[in-house]
Motif scaffolding. Structure first.
Motif, short mmCIF file in Angstrom:
data_model
loop_
_atom_site.label_atom_id
_atom_site.label_comp_id
_atom_site.label_asym_id
_atom_site.label_seq_id
_atom_site.Cartn_x
_atom_site.Cartn_y
_atom_site.Cartn_z
N VAL A 1 49.31 53.94 44.45
CA VAL A 1 48.86 52.59 44.11
C VAL A 1 47.42 52.45 44.60
O VAL A 1 47.11 52.79 45.74
CB VAL A 1 49.75 51.51 44.76
N PHE A 2 46.57 51.93 43.72
CA PHE A 2 45.15 51.78 44.03
C PHE A 2 44.80 50.30 44.09
O PHE A 2 45.27 49.51 43.29
CB PHE A 2 44.30 52.50 42.99
N PHE A 3 43.93 49.97 45.05
CA PHE A 3 43.55 48.59 45.33
C PHE A 3 42.08 48.38 45.03
O PHE A 3 41.29 49.34 45.07
CB PHE A 3 43.83 48.27 46.80
N PRO A 4 41.68 47.13 44.77
CA PRO A 4 40.26 46.88 44.53
C PRO A 4 39.45 47.12 45.80
O PRO A 4 39.92 46.88 46.92
CB PRO A 4 40.21 45.41 44.11
N THR A 5 38.24 47.58 45.59
CA THR A 5 37.29 47.79 46.68
C THR A 5 36.05 46.95 46.38
O THR A 5 35.97 46.30 45.33
CB THR A 5 36.87 49.27 46.77
N ARG B 1 51.42 46.66 39.67
CA ARG B 1 52.63 46.71 40.51
C ARG B 1 53.16 45.30 40.75
O ARG B 1 54.36 45.03 40.62
CB ARG B 1 52.34 47.41 41.84
N SER C 1 47.64 50.41 39.42
CA SER C 1 46.73 49.51 40.11
C SER C 1 47.61 48.45 40.78
O SER C 1 48.71 48.13 40.28
CB SER C 1 45.74 48.87 39.15
N ALA C 2 47.17 47.95 41.90
CA ALA C 2 47.96 46.95 42.63
C ALA C 2 48.35 45.76 41.75
O ALA C 2 49.50 45.30 41.82
CB ALA C 2 47.22 46.50 43.88
N PRO C 3 47.45 45.25 40.90
CA PRO C 3 47.86 44.11 40.05
C PRO C 3 49.01 44.45 39.11
O PRO C 3 49.88 43.60 38.86
CB PRO C 3 46.60 43.76 39.26
N ILE D 1 39.80 49.02 38.43
CA ILE D 1 40.45 49.90 39.41
C ILE D 1 40.63 51.29 38.81
O ILE D 1 40.39 52.31 39.47
CB ILE D 1 41.78 49.29 39.91
N THR E 1 34.76 47.88 43.10
CA THR E 1 35.51 47.30 41.98
C THR E 1 34.90 45.97 41.56
O THR E 1 34.69 45.72 40.37
CB THR E 1 36.99 47.08 42.37
#
Length: 128
Positions: free
Chosen positions: A64-68, A40, A36-38, A99, A71
């Protein structure tokens, strides 16, 4: 796909022969690790100047996955569910977990907060 939390990365980086490090290596080799981006950001923010280049290279190979918007809606729901069960969770842990849940994937953490989230029914945890 398994979302690996910062606590696992820190343990693996500190002790390359620990059980967490060895299991992480297996997951990395099999292509099953997601970030998840956080997480990273937490890893890179906590790294030394000497290690940051190597870590960026390693992390750049992972999805890497980001909030949408989904989310944030999930987190709103979780806050109500957590309160109803007498639990409270920190923002970063909620974001990381949401996420992973967006991707219908478990999270692997050495942090007990994610186990508490699982008991409330918010997330699925990966047991190494």
């Amino acid at each position: 796909m398994i979302f690996v939390d910062t606590s696992v990365w820190v343990e693996a980086l500190r002790s390359g022969e620990s059980a967490a490090a060895l299991h992480l290596a297996v997951l990395l080799d099999s292509g099953d690790v997601a970030l998840s981006a956080p997480v990273r950001i937490e890893i890179l923010a906590g790294s030394s100047s000497r290690d940051s280049v190597r870590l960026r290279r390693v992390l750049s190979a992972l999805p890497v996955f980001f909030p949408t918007e989904q989310t944030w809606l999930r987190i709103d729901d979780w806050l109500e569910r957590a309160r109803a069960s007498g639990e409270r969770f920190g923002f970063a842990d909620l974001l990381i977990a949401a996420i992973a849940a967006d991707q219908h994937a478990p999270i692997w953490s050495l942090d007990g907060d994610f186990a508490r989230m699982a008991r409330v029914g918010l997330v699925e945890v990966h047991l190494a």
